[in-house]
Design a protein around this motif. Structure first.
Motif, PDB file in Angstrom:
ATOM      1  N   VAL A 133      23.484  51.451  45.223  1.00  0.00           N
ATOM      2  CA  VAL A 133      23.184  51.098  43.838  1.00  0.00           C
ATOM      3  C   VAL A 133      22.078  50.042  43.810  1.00  0.00           C
ATOM      4  O   VAL A 133      21.121  50.121  43.051  1.00  0.00           O
ATOM      5  N   SER A 190      30.190  48.441  35.089  1.00  0.00           N
ATOM      6  CA  SER A 190      30.901  48.067  36.312  1.00  0.00           C
ATOM      7  C   SER A 190      29.921  47.885  37.473  1.00  0.00           C
ATOM      8  O   SER A 190      30.119  47.053  38.343  1.00  0.00           O
ATOM      9  N   TRP A 191      28.901  48.700  37.451  1.00  0.00           N
ATOM     10  CA  TRP A 191      27.811  48.603  38.410  1.00  0.00           C
ATOM     11  C   TRP A 191      27.350  47.190  38.609  1.00  0.00           C
ATOM     12  O   TRP A 191      27.210  46.707  39.708  1.00  0.00           O
ATOM     13  N   LEU A 218      27.867  50.287  47.872  1.00  0.00           N
ATOM     14  CA  LEU A 218      27.334  49.518  46.749  1.00  0.00           C
ATOM     15  C   LEU A 218      25.856  49.236  46.955  1.00  0.00           C
ATOM     16  O   LEU A 218      25.091  49.124  46.003  1.00  0.00           O
ATOM     17  N   ILE A 266      38.153  45.232  45.325  1.00  0.00           N
ATOM     18  CA  ILE A 266      36.924  45.117  46.128  1.00  0.00           C
ATOM     19  C   ILE A 266      36.462  43.664  46.169  1.00  0.00           C
ATOM     20  O   ILE A 266      36.043  43.155  47.211  1.00  0.00           O
ATOM     21  N   ILE A 271      34.591  52.395  41.300  1.00  0.00           N
ATOM     22  CA  ILE A 271      34.432  51.151  40.546  1.00  0.00           C
ATOM     23  C   ILE A 271      34.677  51.332  39.048  1.00  0.00           C
ATOM     24  O   ILE A 271      34.495  50.403  38.267  1.00  0.00           O
ATOM     25  N   ALA A 272      35.100  52.528  38.644  1.00  0.00           N
ATOM     26  CA  ALA A 272      35.338  52.775  37.223  1.00  0.00           C
ATOM     27  C   ALA A 272      36.606  52.070  36.731  1.00  0.00           C
ATOM     28  O   ALA A 272      36.798  51.887  35.539  1.00  0.00           O
ATOM     29  N   ARG A 328      38.068  47.339  40.958  1.00  0.00           N
ATOM     30  CA  ARG A 328      36.948  46.399  41.102  1.00  0.00           C
ATOM     31  C   ARG A 328      37.459  45.063  41.625  1.00  0.00           C
ATOM     32  O   ARG A 328      36.845  44.433  42.475  1.00  0.00           O
ATOM     33  N   GLU A 388      28.604  44.412  37.721  1.00  0.00           N
ATOM     34  CA  GLU A 388      29.650  43.553  38.263  1.00  0.00           C
ATOM     35  C   GLU A 388      29.716  43.714  39.786  1.00  0.00           C
ATOM     36  O   GLU A 388      29.778  42.737  40.528  1.00  0.00           O
ATOM     37  N   MET A 389      29.700  44.972  40.235  1.00  0.00           N
ATOM     38  CA  MET A 389      29.813  45.229  41.660  1.00  0.00           C
ATOM     39  C   MET A 389      28.601  44.712  42.422  1.00  0.00           C
ATOM     40  O   MET A 389      28.714  44.254  43.546  1.00  0.00           O
TER      41      MET A 389
END
Lengths: 159, 109
Positions: free
Chosen positions: B78, A145-146, B75, B20, B11-12, B17, A148-149
């Protein structure tokens, strides 16, 4: 801009035959001479370069605290491919949890690194790929998912 | 069990998702968001609340309507992680190339 697949991915043509590049990654003495980012040095307090073998290393930089790391070699295919895990540890070789390292408890500190060496005459097609450890990824349930985000983030920054 | 409220939890879930993703383009009110999904409005509201608790969006009142605005800073954490690792690896591979070059030159001499 970052790679589409947004994990760490490096690809280079290295000006040395792949046997020599492979050796640089599998000879502990050679590794200690280069295997650290700019301005840092690395020392292995333990390293067994074979499948299932483990290492315990410390990266030193005058400006930062020592950074201890442990890992396991998952695959060693001479002279083309090496896969190993890396995780933050302490001086005694114990795993340091993300919370102890001052990070989000779900933060991925365990990663898997894959390096490949392709033959190109007297040069080497080198790649390095770092991903979040699969076990951990399943544990957090948040990967891929990471990726994707990150695409969404990138798209929103570029608009 | 303690509820996890962090970017990973946010976001799981695929619906979250998608929310967002919708909000990264424009701010929307609750109804407009719900219209994009087959799920019931309470379900979508629940997802919006979780996203708010995780810090991925903020809810702003405009008159009688509630608008959701994406907060993408989380985000970026990340993204920063990936960039830091990329930088360190690139420097390390530079060092590898230097090492191999010096070794080669050393042999020739």
């Amino acid at each position: 801009m970052a790679n589409k697949n947004e994990e760490v991915f490096i690809s280079r043509i290295v000006d040395a035959p792949r046997e020599l590049v492979f050796q640089a990654w599998t000879d502990p003495e050679e590794l200690e001479k280069w295997f650290a980012p700019k301005g840092c040095t690395i020392h292995f307090s333990r390293i067994e370069i074979r499948e299932g073998g483990t290492f315990h290393s410390v990266i030193k930089n005058p400006a930062y605290k020592d950074c201890w790391c442990i890992g396991t070699y998952l695959e060693i295919v001479e002279p083309e491919r090496i896969v190993f895990t890396m995780a933050i540890a302490d001086e005694a070789g114990n795993l340091v949890t993300p919370a102890e390292a001052g990070m989000d408890p779900a933060w991925p500190t365990e990663t898997t690194v894959t390096v490949t060496f392709g033959a190109m005459g007297d040069k080497t097609a080198f790649t390095l790929h770092q991903t979040v450890n699969e076990t951990l990824a399943k544990h957090t349930g948040a990967y891929p998912s990471w990726l994707e985000m990150l695409d969404i983030l990138e798209a929103s920054l570029n608009k | 069990m303690e509820k996890r409220r962090d970017v990973f939890q946010a976001i799981a879930d695929p619906t979250r998702r998608e929310i967002i993703q919708l909000l990264s383009r424009e701010s929307l009110n609750f109804n407009s968001i719900a219209d994009h999904f087959d799920a019931t409005r309470p379900t979508i509201s629940q997802h919006i609340m979780i996203l708010e608790e995780c810090g991925l969006l903020i809810i702003k009142k405009q008159g009688r309507e509630k608008f959701c605005e994406a907060k993408l800073d989380k985000l970026e954490e990340v993204s920063t992680w990936v960039q830091q690792y990329s930088k360190a690896w690139n420097e390390t591979i530079d060092a590898m190339e230097n090492f191999l070059k010096n070794k080669k030159n050393g042999k020739q001499k």
